[in-house]
Design a protein around this motif. Structure first.
Motif, PDB file in Angstrom:
ATOM      1  N   LYS A  54     -39.352  31.101  50.419  1.00  0.00           N
ATOM      2  CA  LYS A  54     -40.677  30.736  50.915  1.00  0.00           C
ATOM      3  C   LYS A  54     -41.483  31.975  51.270  1.00  0.00           C
ATOM      4  O   LYS A  54     -42.677  32.072  50.982  1.00  0.00           O
ATOM      5  N   GLU A  55     -40.835  32.965  51.880  1.00  0.00           N
ATOM      6  CA  GLU A  55     -41.518  34.201  52.251  1.00  0.00           C
ATOM      7  C   GLU A  55     -41.991  34.953  51.014  1.00  0.00           C
ATOM      8  O   GLU A  55     -43.074  35.530  50.986  1.00  0.00           O
ATOM      9  N   ALA A  56     -41.172  34.935  49.958  1.00  0.00           N
ATOM     10  CA  ALA A  56     -41.501  35.684  48.749  1.00  0.00           C
ATOM     11  C   ALA A  56     -42.512  34.970  47.874  1.00  0.00           C
ATOM     12  O   ALA A  56     -43.340  35.609  47.231  1.00  0.00           O
ATOM     13  N   ALA A  57     -42.437  33.620  47.842  1.00  0.00           N
ATOM     14  CA  ALA A  57     -43.238  32.904  46.852  1.00  0.00           C
ATOM     15  C   ALA A  57     -43.984  31.707  47.397  1.00  0.00           C
ATOM     16  O   ALA A  57     -44.663  31.014  46.644  1.00  0.00           O
ATOM     17  N   GLY A  58     -43.839  31.428  48.676  1.00  0.00           N
ATOM     18  CA  GLY A  58     -44.664  30.394  49.275  1.00  0.00           C
ATOM     19  C   GLY A  58     -44.119  28.991  49.234  1.00  0.00           C
ATOM     20  O   GLY A  58     -44.811  28.059  49.633  1.00  0.00           O
ATOM     21  N   ALA A  59     -42.884  28.797  48.751  1.00  0.00           N
ATOM     22  CA  ALA A  59     -42.333  27.440  48.677  1.00  0.00           C
ATOM     23  C   ALA A  59     -40.821  27.488  48.774  1.00  0.00           C
ATOM     24  O   ALA A  59     -40.177  28.434  48.314  1.00  0.00           O
ATOM     25  N   GLU A  60     -40.250  26.460  49.383  1.00  0.00           N
ATOM     26  CA  GLU A  60     -38.805  26.325  49.470  1.00  0.00           C
ATOM     27  C   GLU A  60     -38.292  25.400  48.369  1.00  0.00           C
ATOM     28  O   GLU A  60     -39.068  24.708  47.712  1.00  0.00           O
ATOM     29  N   LEU A  61     -36.983  25.401  48.201  1.00  0.00           N
ATOM     30  CA  LEU A  61     -36.332  24.470  47.286  1.00  0.00           C
ATOM     31  C   LEU A  61     -35.876  23.239  48.057  1.00  0.00           C
ATOM     32  O   LEU A  61     -35.566  23.309  49.248  1.00  0.00           O
ATOM     33  N   LYS A  62     -35.793  22.121  47.374  1.00  0.00           N
ATOM     34  CA  LYS A  62     -35.225  20.927  47.988  1.00  0.00           C
ATOM     35  C   LYS A  62     -33.750  21.175  48.294  1.00  0.00           C
ATOM     36  O   LYS A  62     -33.078  21.941  47.612  1.00  0.00           O
ATOM     37  N   ALA A  63     -33.253  20.489  49.295  1.00  0.00           N
ATOM     38  CA  ALA A  63     -31.888  20.720  49.759  1.00  0.00           C
ATOM     39  C   ALA A  63     -30.859  20.503  48.651  1.00  0.00           C
ATOM     40  O   ALA A  63     -29.912  21.276  48.503  1.00  0.00           O
ATOM     41  N   ASP A  64     -31.046  19.434  47.850  1.00  0.00           N
ATOM     42  CA  ASP A  64     -30.054  19.166  46.810  1.00  0.00           C
ATOM     43  C   ASP A  64     -30.083  20.226  45.719  1.00  0.00           C
ATOM     44  O   ASP A  64     -29.041  20.569  45.135  1.00  0.00           O
ATOM     45  N   VAL A  65     -31.261  20.802  45.462  1.00  0.00           N
ATOM     46  CA  VAL A  65     -31.371  21.843  44.434  1.00  0.00           C
ATOM     47  C   VAL A  65     -30.674  23.118  44.879  1.00  0.00           C
ATOM     48  O   VAL A  65     -29.888  23.709  44.118  1.00  0.00           O
ATOM     49  N   ILE A  66     -30.924  23.561  46.100  1.00  0.00           N
ATOM     50  CA  ILE A  66     -30.301  24.800  46.536  1.00  0.00           C
ATOM     51  C   ILE A  66     -28.802  24.621  46.723  1.00  0.00           C
ATOM     52  O   ILE A  66     -28.008  25.526  46.422  1.00  0.00           O
ATOM     53  N   ASP A  67     -28.370  23.442  47.169  1.00  0.00           N
ATOM     54  CA  ASP A  67     -26.931  23.197  47.334  1.00  0.00           C
ATOM     55  C   ASP A  67     -26.213  23.223  45.986  1.00  0.00           C
ATOM     56  O   ASP A  67     -25.146  23.839  45.847  1.00  0.00           O
ATOM     57  N   ARG A  68     -26.802  22.570  44.976  1.00  0.00           N
ATOM     58  CA  ARG A  68     -26.188  22.582  43.646  1.00  0.00           C
ATOM     59  C   ARG A  68     -26.184  23.992  43.072  1.00  0.00           C
ATOM     60  O   ARG A  68     -25.205  24.424  42.452  1.00  0.00           O
ATOM     61  N   SER A  69     -27.266  24.721  43.275  1.00  0.00           N
ATOM     62  CA  SER A  69     -27.361  26.088  42.753  1.00  0.00           C
ATOM     63  C   SER A  69     -26.258  26.973  43.315  1.00  0.00           C
ATOM     64  O   SER A  69     -25.576  27.703  42.585  1.00  0.00           O
ATOM     65  N   LEU A  70     -26.078  26.915  44.631  1.00  0.00           N
ATOM     66  CA  LEU A  70     -25.105  27.801  45.279  1.00  0.00           C
ATOM     67  C   LEU A  70     -23.677  27.488  44.869  1.00  0.00           C
ATOM     68  O   LEU A  70     -22.820  28.382  44.834  1.00  0.00           O
ATOM     69  N   LYS A  71     -23.398  26.243  44.525  1.00  0.00           N
ATOM     70  CA  LYS A  71     -22.054  25.878  44.078  1.00  0.00           C
ATOM     71  C   LYS A  71     -21.720  26.502  42.723  1.00  0.00           C
ATOM     72  O   LYS A  71     -20.546  26.615  42.358  1.00  0.00           O
TER      73      LYS A  71
END
Length: 391
Positions: free
Chosen positions: A318-335
């Motif tokens: 969000k700091e870098a680009a102005g938006a966060e990811l949805k929780a399910d997207v970031i959780d799947r990504s990190l796995k």
């Protein structure tokens, strides 16, 4: 998209640079990049951003400036991808700025590797987090004089995601796929895999399967609009297409790496840290200081609880680009990602060969591409260069 710099006041000792604005900073920026294609931030629509970092140091990190001849400024590039979490965390949590001591840190966000390499070779940045194939290509084109790979950052986290009706490689004939940028690591991986399935592709987009190198945010929209049949993407974009656009995974790249080259089955280099050879020669202590912050960032990522890790990375996005990811997207990504300082050097001859076969690089000797001596000094471990440079 709203301007991230408007979210909070500047912290002491920091400078924020927002591409396209002319507001004067508190001190000279020394960072002028005229590469429009390289400054697209990636989350939620692609606002172009570059931000400098707070030099207030956490108590757990060395607070003194590096010995020797530190640079006055280090200009660092990275992407707004979850695969660049060591950079996101290192910048947002102050690990990198703290390790640099009195050396000022400024940062630039890029869309894909070739654009970051162009900026580094032009002297607009000194070091960057990047995917491996553009680094290989730069090293080859410069006859071994442009960059050194000084650490790994992330392994894994790339997939070929497609429309639900595509069930096998046989269904791809005549289809249109995307990759982040021509000559990037996902672009080369896609072309290599298609070749293994008997398909011919060309860098101009022709062939049995059309490949259109496309900025990631546009890939999402084009897929949603039915104008793309699939894409080979890094995280979080693979997860965004799966979870928000109805795509399915046809190929998880980890299944293509059996560990015979690296000793680590399922792992392949996705993000590495490179530095200009000239900058490294002029400021070796600053490179070591950068690596201190980098190593601390990777250690933090591997030690943090899942929820905290997702929260910190999302805040950094969000700091870098102005938006966060949805929780399910970031959780799947990190796995799907392993954070590691090991660049998996044993895989690079194959990465080079795949680039040659894809027509995006030339056959060459890449001995010397690695300089892991500073990393090994900082980490206290022995990360192998696989005979391709210093360790």
């Amino acid at each position: 998209m709203s301007d991230p710099s408007s979210k909070s006041p500047e912290q002491p000792g920091s400078t924020r640079i927002v591409a396209g604005q002319s507001a004067a900073p508190k001190r000279p920026l020394g960072l002028k990049i005229g590469i429009a294609a390289g400054i697209l931030a990636l989350v939620g629509g692609g606002a172009a951003v570059a931000s400098a970092v707070n030099n207030n140091a956490p108590a757990t990190v060395q607070e003194t400036a590096p010995a020797g001849n530190p640079a006055a400024e280090l200009k660092l590039g990275y992407f707004g991808n979850v695969t660049h979490a060591p950079a996101l965390v290192g910048v947002s949590q102050g690990h990198i700025a703290d390790g640099l001591g009195d050396t000022k840190l400024t940062t630039q966000v890029f869309n894909a590797g070739p654009a970051a390499i162009e900026a580094l070779n032009a002297g607009a940045i000194d070091a960057t987090y990047i995917d491996p194939n553009p680094a290989i290509n730069s090293y080859v084109k410069s006859a071994g004089e442009s960059v050194h790979i000084i650490a790994g950052a992330a392994a894994g986290g790339a997939q070929l995601v497609v429309k639900p009706e595509i069930n096998s490689a046989a269904d791809l004939k005549g289809k249109t796929l995307a990759s982040p940028q021509l000559g990037g690591t996902q672009d080369v991986a896609l072309r290599a895999w298609l070749a293994s399935q008997g398909y011919k592709t060309n860098v101009d987009g022709s062939g049995d399967v059309a490949i259109n190198p496309t900025e990631n945010a546009q890939t999402l929209k084009l897929f949603q609009d039915g104008k793309l049949d699939g894409a080979w993407l890094p995280e979080p974009w693979a997860s965004r297409l799966v979870l928000t656009a109805g795509a399915k995974v046809l190929v998880d790249e980890k299944d293509l790496w059996d560990g015979s080259l690296s000793g680590k089955p399922g792992e392949f280099p996705t993000t590495i840290l490179i530095v200009s050879q000239k900058f490294a020669a002029d400021h070796p202590d600053t490179v070591k200081a950068l690596l201190k912050g980098h190593v601390k960032s990777v250690e933090w990522l591997n030690g943090a609880a899942d929820g905290e890790k997702a929260s910190v990375i999302n805040a950094a996005l969000k700091e870098a680009a102005g938006a966060e990811l949805k929780a399910d997207v970031i959780d799947r990504s990190l796995k799907n990602i392993v954070f590691t300082v090991d660049p998996l050097a044993g895989t690079y001859q194959k990465l080079l060969a795949d680039g040659v076969a894809a027509g995006t690089t030339k056959q060459a000797d890449i001995n010397g591409i690695f300089d892991l001596a500073a990393l090994n000094s900082v980490s206290g471990e022995k990360t192998s260069a696989a005979g391709l440079g210093k360790e």
